[in-house]
Design a protein around this motif. Structure first.
Motif, PDB file in Angstrom:
ATOM      1  N   ASP A  20       0.818 -29.366 -10.446  1.00  0.00           N
ATOM      2  CA  ASP A  20       0.794 -28.688 -11.526  1.00  0.00           C
ATOM      3  C   ASP A  20       1.612 -27.225 -11.131  1.00  0.00           C
ATOM      4  OD1 ASP A  20      -0.459 -30.421 -13.206  1.00  0.00           O
ATOM      5  OD2 ASP A  20      -2.739 -29.679 -12.699  1.00  0.00           O
ATOM      6  N   THR A  58       9.237 -33.721 -21.437  1.00  0.00           N
ATOM      7  CA  THR A  58       8.203 -32.875 -21.837  1.00  0.00           C
ATOM      8  C   THR A  58       6.829 -33.512 -22.164  1.00  0.00           C
ATOM      9  OG1 THR A  58       9.498 -30.968 -22.736  1.00  0.00           O
ATOM     10  CG2 THR A  58       7.337 -30.848 -23.200  1.00  0.00           C
ATOM     11  N   ASP A  59       7.121 -34.422 -22.962  1.00  0.00           N
ATOM     12  CA  ASP A  59       5.855 -35.362 -23.329  1.00  0.00           C
ATOM     13  C   ASP A  59       5.103 -36.036 -22.263  1.00  0.00           C
ATOM     14  OD1 ASP A  59       6.064 -34.824 -25.936  1.00  0.00           O
ATOM     15  OD2 ASP A  59       7.062 -36.499 -26.541  1.00  0.00           O
ATOM     16  N   ASP A  61       3.126 -33.416 -20.309  1.00  0.00           N
ATOM     17  CA  ASP A  61       1.968 -33.186 -21.038  1.00  0.00           C
ATOM     18  C   ASP A  61       1.038 -34.039 -20.912  1.00  0.00           C
ATOM     19  OD1 ASP A  61       3.084 -30.917 -22.194  1.00  0.00           O
ATOM     20  OD2 ASP A  61       3.518 -31.734 -24.100  1.00  0.00           O
ATOM     21  N   ARG A  62       1.360 -35.414 -20.625  1.00  0.00           N
ATOM     22  CA  ARG A  62       0.320 -36.601 -20.274  1.00  0.00           C
ATOM     23  C   ARG A  62      -0.128 -36.328 -18.990  1.00  0.00           C
ATOM     24  NH1 ARG A  62       1.334 -43.125 -20.899  1.00  0.00           N
ATOM     25  NH2 ARG A  62      -0.253 -43.698 -19.291  1.00  0.00           N
ATOM     26  N   GLY A  71      -2.772 -33.651 -18.905  1.00  0.00           N
ATOM     27  CA  GLY A  71      -4.003 -34.147 -19.349  1.00  0.00           C
ATOM     28  C   GLY A  71      -4.711 -34.960 -18.566  1.00  0.00           C
TER      29      GLY A  71
END
Length: 306
Positions: free
Chosen positions: A216, A231-232, A235-236, A239
């Motif tokens: 991270d 980006t997606d 983000d996944r 999460g």
């Protein structure tokens, strides 16, 4: 901090390839570096040791005093330790022996070094016998693994994480089966889980946390700068890190004491951790390994003056 005497022993040990004079001359001595249970700082302690099969044994004698030594509490909080023997240095998993195994190993220690029997006679506490298990070399398809790229390194870490959670699960299932708790019916009695399971699981959780914090903080932002279209994906992944961290926190709470609290719940949380983690690692490898296959590892240092 080591006492001035301990520090002088440490300095002499490191300056003379593990050989120390004075009261330790001719004895088997190692340096054990633990992480402080409260401070989080490294603590190095010179200790006598006894060999047993492929492991080293150290005893929490504390000169026969009424309390366990500080290094023992440190390794309960942080099971991965560093061991220096002679000119060698390696990481090890520290596992206190229990029950009949502790009695067997302590008898082995006393045969090799009778002074530990004298220390035991001075105190009512059972002197802890700690097994230092050196990590096995990582192999891939039966050969030593070559790590040439960042993709190789990521896969190496993932393979280790998968192996550790698989081993903890196997030990938990074997423990339940040996206590008659492997079936769906059972007697209603929850079998306790041993220190070996606790130490191995805690070491795994701490390594996993370090790995995800590093991703991270460094790996993911570095890749994202060059691949904004992902980006997606990041983000996944972030999460999923939060999901795994939640389960990891619940496991850590159950590992807070020397005895694992609520073994059936621990077993269920471990199963969820295994499922979530393996799915996460599969997805991460699918999307990131192709991007990292040409990135050299270790990183190539930039030319001087660039």
């Amino acid at each position: 901090m080591p006492t001035s005497f301990q520090q002088s022993v440490i300095d002499e040990f490191r300056a003379n390839e593990g050989k120390v004079g004075g009261p330790f001359e001719g004895g088997d001595l190692l340096l054990l570096t633990t992480t402080g249970a409260r401070s989080g700082s490294s603590r190095t302690t010179p200790l006598g040791y006894v060999r047993h099969e492929h492991s080293l044994l150290v005893v929490g004698a504390n000169l026969g005093g009424p309390r366990h030594p500080g290094w023992y509490y440190n390794l309960l909080a942080h099971p991965v330790v560093r061991v220096e023997v002679g000119t060698s240095s390696f990481e090890a998993l520290a596992v206190p022996a229990e029950g009949a195994r502790r009695e067997e190993l302590f008898a082995h220690v006393v045969r090799a070094a009778p002074g530990y029997g004298d220390y035991q006679a001075l105190t009512s506490r059972a002197l802890p016998v700690v097994v230092l298990e050196q990590a096995e070399p990582e192999v891939w398809e039966g050969r030593p693994r070559e790590v040439r790229t960042l993709a190789d390194k990521l896969l190496e870490v993932h393979t280790w994480l998968r192996g550790q959670v698989r081993q903890v699960r196997a030990e938990v299932e074997a423990h339940f089966a040996s206590r008659g708790g492997g079936g769906g019916g059972g007697t209603g009695t929850s079998p306790g889980l041993g220190l070996q399971i606790r130490q191995r699981c805690l070491a795994f959780c701490q390594a996993l946390e370090f790995h995800h914090v590093s991703e991270d903080g460094h790996l993911f932002p570095g890749i994202a700068r060059h691949h904004p279209q992902l980006t997606d994906v990041f983000d996944r992944l972030a999460g999923e890190h939060r999901t795994v961290a939640r389960i990891q926190g619940e496991l850590a709470a159950l590992l807070d004491g020397v005895a694992i609290a609520d073994p059936p719940r621990f077993r269920a949380e471990l199963e969820e951790m295994s499922a979530q983690l393996n799915a996460h690692l599969d997805y991460e490898e699918e999307v990131l390994l192709p991007l990292l296959a040409d990135v050299p590892w270790p990183p190539v240092a930039p030319p001087v003056g660039s």
